[in-house]
Design a protein around this motif. Structure first.
Motif, PDB file in Angstrom:
ATOM      1  N   SER A  14       0.812  -1.215   0.000  1.00  0.00           N
ATOM      2  CA  SER A  14       0.000   0.000   0.000  1.00  0.00           C
ATOM      3  C   SER A  14       0.846   1.267   0.000  1.00  0.00           C
ATOM      4  CB  SER A  14      -0.932   0.007   1.226  1.00  0.00           C
ATOM      5  OG  SER A  14      -1.808  -1.087   1.201  1.00  0.00           O
ATOM      6  N   ALA A  15       2.086   1.142   0.451  1.00  0.00           N
ATOM      7  CA  ALA A  15       2.920   2.330   0.641  1.00  0.00           C
ATOM      8  C   ALA A  15       3.794   2.673  -0.559  1.00  0.00           C
ATOM      9  CB  ALA A  15       3.797   2.150   1.871  1.00  0.00           C
ATOM     10  N   VAL A  16       3.978   1.732  -1.469  1.00  0.00           N
ATOM     11  CA  VAL A  16       4.924   1.975  -2.559  1.00  0.00           C
ATOM     12  C   VAL A  16       4.290   1.719  -3.917  1.00  0.00           C
ATOM     13  CG1 VAL A  16       6.839   1.295  -1.047  1.00  0.00           C
ATOM     14  CG2 VAL A  16       5.845  -0.392  -2.603  1.00  0.00           C
ATOM     15  N   ASP A  17       4.886   2.311  -4.943  1.00  0.00           N
ATOM     16  CA  ASP A  17       4.469   2.057  -6.315  1.00  0.00           C
ATOM     17  C   ASP A  17       5.384   1.036  -6.990  1.00  0.00           C
ATOM     18  OD1 ASP A  17       2.335   3.913  -6.229  1.00  0.00           O
ATOM     19  OD2 ASP A  17       3.732   5.570  -6.602  1.00  0.00           O
ATOM     20  N   ASN A  18       6.628   1.012  -6.542  1.00  0.00           N
ATOM     21  CA  ASN A  18       7.635   0.139  -7.150  1.00  0.00           C
ATOM     22  C   ASN A  18       7.789  -1.133  -6.320  1.00  0.00           C
ATOM     23  OD1 ASN A  18       8.568   1.795  -5.055  1.00  0.00           O
ATOM     24  ND2 ASN A  18      10.719   1.619  -5.705  1.00  0.00           N
ATOM     25  N   ILE A  19       6.724  -1.939  -6.222  1.00  0.00           N
ATOM     26  CA  ILE A  19       6.730  -3.101  -5.333  1.00  0.00           C
ATOM     27  C   ILE A  19       7.807  -4.115  -5.703  1.00  0.00           C
ATOM     28  CG2 ILE A  19       5.031  -4.420  -6.653  1.00  0.00           C
ATOM     29  CD1 ILE A  19       5.373  -4.155  -2.794  1.00  0.00           C
ATOM     30  N   ASP A  20       8.227  -4.143  -6.966  1.00  0.00           N
ATOM     31  CA  ASP A  20       9.261  -5.101  -7.374  1.00  0.00           C
ATOM     32  C   ASP A  20      10.620  -4.786  -6.761  1.00  0.00           C
ATOM     33  OD1 ASP A  20       7.419  -6.482  -8.854  1.00  0.00           O
ATOM     34  OD2 ASP A  20       7.957  -5.548 -10.764  1.00  0.00           O
ATOM     35  N   LEU A  41       6.189  -9.278  -4.149  1.00  0.00           N
ATOM     36  CA  LEU A  41       6.455  -9.337  -2.708  1.00  0.00           C
ATOM     37  C   LEU A  41       5.626 -10.439  -2.061  1.00  0.00           C
ATOM     38  CD1 LEU A  41       7.781  -8.324  -0.131  1.00  0.00           C
ATOM     39  CD2 LEU A  41       5.968  -6.590   0.037  1.00  0.00           C
ATOM     40  N   ALA A  42       4.369 -10.551  -2.442  1.00  0.00           N
ATOM     41  CA  ALA A  42       3.526 -11.613  -1.897  1.00  0.00           C
ATOM     42  C   ALA A  42       4.055 -12.984  -2.304  1.00  0.00           C
ATOM     43  CB  ALA A  42       2.088 -11.438  -2.368  1.00  0.00           C
TER      44      ALA A  42
END
Length: 446
Positions: free
Chosen positions: A303-309, A389-390
């Motif tokens: 929820s906090a980032v756009d660049n989850i990768d 991430l998941a």
């Protein structure tokens, strides 16, 4: 994508307080509630149908797995021809009192999904639940899909009674972009503590903060892992008798390790005054490399980032007898078969079959999501639409070799205060680790 994942990880937020007294291990709710693909039971009970069993669980109310439970019960009934009289209720003190009263009155259910810690001691001490070993004498495949080392032992006698479903874990989240900028490889299951310290120095030298942590507000994650590095999974949750015994020495050594991390400048400059939210922002904002937190943090980072990768999760590097893949976590609830039910010849096979079904790989995967399980094959939930991430969280969970509950949960808030409330004095050298531990143990004995 986030909406799809929110369904998968809905229960992780409920699990988030498990280490601080939450009363239920919950996890994801799958989008497919069909019972057409019912899992075959892992038991060899040969249940013939036509039996009615009494079951009590905490899968009710707002529990994120309540619907999963109803679907699984319906599938088992359809498969076997048996029936379940369900008296599940929301897990709270009233529920606990009701269960205790039922046992005292001799009206306990045949199967109980309940806490495997001290809350179940009374049932164990009174001989009202059946051990896994006893059941295996007749049904050798009972709980055979579970890692035996991860099946919880009763505090009352050290015997295993409950077959778990899912729980929580605490691990090390990594900002991969920061590591790359500092020329550091992302730590993995083979990374040692000494190698981790070398990486922290490289990250610091590159102008980044190695470890995002507020020692003022949430020092307990690092407290747990640094003392764990001087123990092992079987001894970590033991409260010392004194600073002179092996457990007390581990606590002192762990606090000295935190002090060393602080003196080397591996924590944020304001770690003694910062709020947890500030250091979390340091991590998600690309200014810090590592964050030790719980399985519930997956959703928070998404929820906090756009660049989850740019983010992943891995093991906290270990040393000594602790394998890097041995983690802090909890499987705090499980299925018990009661003595009353098991000794009923007409019900016995059905009870074993029911618990085996409810703890099968497929059913547990639906309940667990990316949280920790005891499955030998690891959980395989539906990860459709899941972020990287998941996916990493699931791989992490499945690679855990042993879990220990947080030892802080065995201390009252008052007893924890000399360490958690005054970590600044410890790392700055105005209070020695020995004195801090001594004060904790004095308060714990009062």
């Amino acid at each position: 994508m986030k909406k799809k994942l929110a369904v998968l990880l809905a229960g992780l937020m409920a699990v988030s307080m498990a280490a601080c007294g939450n009363t239920s291990d919950t996890a994801s709710t799958p989008t497919d509630t069909s019972t057409d693909t019912a899992t075959e039971s892992t038991s060899d009970s040969g249940s013939t149908g036509g039996v009615t069993i009494q079951v009590t669980t905490t899968y009710a109310g707002e529990d994120s797995n309540a619907q999963n439970y109803k679907d699984a019960v319906a599938a088992w009934e359809a498969k076997t021809g048996n029936k379940v009289e369900d008296s599940s209720a929301t897990s709270d003190e009233t529920f606990k009192s009701r269960v205790i009263t039922d046992f005292e009155a001799g009206s306990e259910p045949d199967v109980l999904f309940y806490f495997d810690g001290v809350d179940s001691n009374q049932f164990v001490e009174q001989g009202k639940v059946v051990s896994i070993d006893e059941i295996r004498q007749t049904y050798p495949d009972y709980a055979s899909n579970m890692k035996d080392d991860m099946l919880p032992e009763s505090p009352a006698d050290g015997v295993k009674y409950a077959v778990p479903v899912n729980g929580y874990w605490e691990g090390m989240f990594v900002n991969k972009a920061v590591c790359q900028a500092a020329g550091v490889e992302v730590p993995d299951a083979n990374t040692t503590w000494d190698e981790f310290l070398e990486d922290c120095q490289k990250i610091k030298d590159a102008g980044y903060t190695p470890i995002a942590a507020s020692l003022q507000e949430v020092p307990h994650y690092w407290f747990e892992y640094t003392i764990y590095n001087h123990q092992d999974a079987k001894t970590h949750a033991t409260v010392p008798g004194s600073t002179d015994d092996e457990y007390g020495q581990a606590w002192v050594a762990g606090l000295n390790d935190i002090k060393g991390l602080y003196e080397k400048g591996y924590f944020p400059e304001n770690t003694l005054t910062a709020k947890d939210a500030e250091t979390f922002e340091l991590f998600t904002g690309g200014k810090a490399a590592f964050l030790v937190d719980g399985s519930w943090k997956v959703g928070g980072i998404e929820s906090a980032v756009d660049n989850i990768d740019d983010f992943t999760v891995t093991h906290v590097p270990g040393e000594g007898n602790r394998k890097t893949t041995d983690e802090i976590g909890g499987l705090s609830m499980g299925y018990y078969i009661t003595r009353k039910g098991y000794d009923d010849a007409e019900k016995q096979a059905a009870l074993v079959d029911f618990v085996s079904y409810m703890t099968s790989d497929e059913v547990v995967s639906k309940f667990a999501g990316t949280s920790v399980t005891a499955l030998k094959n690891g959980a395989e939930p539906d990860m459709t639409g899941a972020t990287s991430l998941a996916q990493a969280a699931l791989e992490y969970s499945n690679s855990i070799t042993a879990v220990s509950p947080a030892v802080q949960d065995n201390l009252s808030e008052a007893a924890r205060a000399p360490i958690f409330g005054d970590m600044a004095s410890i790392v700055q050298g105005t209070v020695t680790p020995e004195d801090a531990v001594t004060e904790v143990l004095t308060l714990a004995s009062e």
